[in-house]
Design an enzyme around this catalytic site. Structure first.
Site, PDB file in Angstrom:
ATOM      1  N   CYS A  86     -24.783   3.616 -15.897  1.00 22.50           N
ATOM      2  CA  CYS A  86     -24.655   4.393 -17.126  1.00 22.50           C
ATOM      3  C   CYS A  86     -24.546   3.458 -18.337  1.00 22.50           C
ATOM      4  O   CYS A  86     -25.533   2.825 -18.692  1.00 22.50           O
ATOM      5  CB  CYS A  86     -23.468   5.357 -17.015  1.00 22.50           C
ATOM      6  N   HIS A 195     -24.170   8.176 -11.511  1.00 22.62           N
ATOM      7  CA  HIS A 195     -22.934   7.506 -11.094  1.00 22.62           C
ATOM      8  C   HIS A 195     -22.752   7.539  -9.572  1.00 22.62           C
ATOM      9  O   HIS A 195     -22.166   8.488  -9.036  1.00 22.62           O
ATOM     10  CB  HIS A 195     -21.729   8.184 -11.746  1.00 22.62           C
ATOM     11  N   GLU A 197     -20.681   5.770  -7.866  1.00 25.88           N
ATOM     12  CA  GLU A 197     -19.255   5.578  -7.551  1.00 25.88           C
ATOM     13  C   GLU A 197     -18.483   6.889  -7.535  1.00 25.88           C
ATOM     14  O   GLU A 197     -17.363   6.957  -7.026  1.00 25.88           O
ATOM     15  CB  GLU A 197     -18.622   4.595  -8.542  1.00 25.88           C
TER      16      GLU A 197
END
Length: 228
Positions: A86, A195, A197
């Site tokens: 990002c 994302h 994660e």
């Protein structure tokens, strides 16, 4: 594997990234301040999402001049793994480590949702555990995530299989060629807007992002316990 998580003023996904690496993958992950001037002894570098320096001027434009960035550039040019997520992707383009730029979403609104992606290249350091053209789902959260590059750059990215992730069912931000993530020519620097994660635990309902980290950690991995 010892992984540096670069933290800038305004980073807000650094803890998410740390927990994915440390708690889920049991890896020796450490926060590294933007003020530092060394990445010695690290095996990989990751730049998390957020709003570094408030996204003033352009997203990532000020972070690019932080103390740590010359070391990140040197690290990448040495062929070591670098992942920007990002805002991290935006910083990598500003630093010249990846081509193109991320501009405001076509609808000029912040988008926060789960996006469908296809894995366009599963032969990278970061995607070895995926299947080619596999459809996965990852969260996105950005206002400036529309990938742009000149026609010749886009052609090179496509011809050299540097497009790693592509938006599948819809293009949420207007990225050219539906691009969601790209890698450099050498194959060691990946930038992606989604994302991974935030999709590493079944408790949260999605583990599609876990294999980004597992792919990188494949082979010889030095966990925190093993390095003591």
């Amino acid at each position: 594997m010892r992984i540096a998580i670069i933290v800038f003023p305004g980073s807000n996904c650094d803890v998410d990234l740390f927990e994915a690496l440390h708690s889920v993958c049991n890896t020796d992950a450490q926060y590294v301040s933007y003020r530092e001037k060394s990445l010695a002894d690290f095996d990989a570098v990751m730049i998390p999402g957020g709003f570094s320096y408030g996204d003033y001027l352009r997203c990532g434009a000020i972070a690019r001049f932080s103390n740590i960035m010359p070391e990140v550039v040197k690290f990448a040019r040495a062929g070591k793994p670098v992942l920007g997520i990002c805002n991290g992707f935006q910083i990598l383009t500003e630093a010249g480590l990846l081509p193109g730029a991320l501009k405001k979403n076509n609808n000029l609104k912040f988008i926060c949702k789960t996006a469908a992606l296809t894995v366009e290249n599963n032969a990278t350091l970061f995607t070895k555990q995926y299947h080619s053209k596999e459809k996965i789902y990852l969260p996105i959260a950005h206002a400036d995530g529309s990938y742009y590059a000149e026609k010749n750059v886009l052609s090179q990215l496509e011809d050299q299989q540097q497009v790693v992730f592509r938006y599948a069912d819809e293009n949420p931000n207007g990225s050219l060629n539906n691009i969601a993530g790209i890698i450099n020519e050498r194959g060691n620097v990946l930038g992606m807007m989604p994302h991974p994660e935030r999709a590493v635990e079944s408790l949260l309902g999605n583990v599609d992002g876990l294999r980004v980290f597992k792919s990188l950690l494949e082979g010889k991995v030095r966990t925190k316990e093993a390095s003591r």
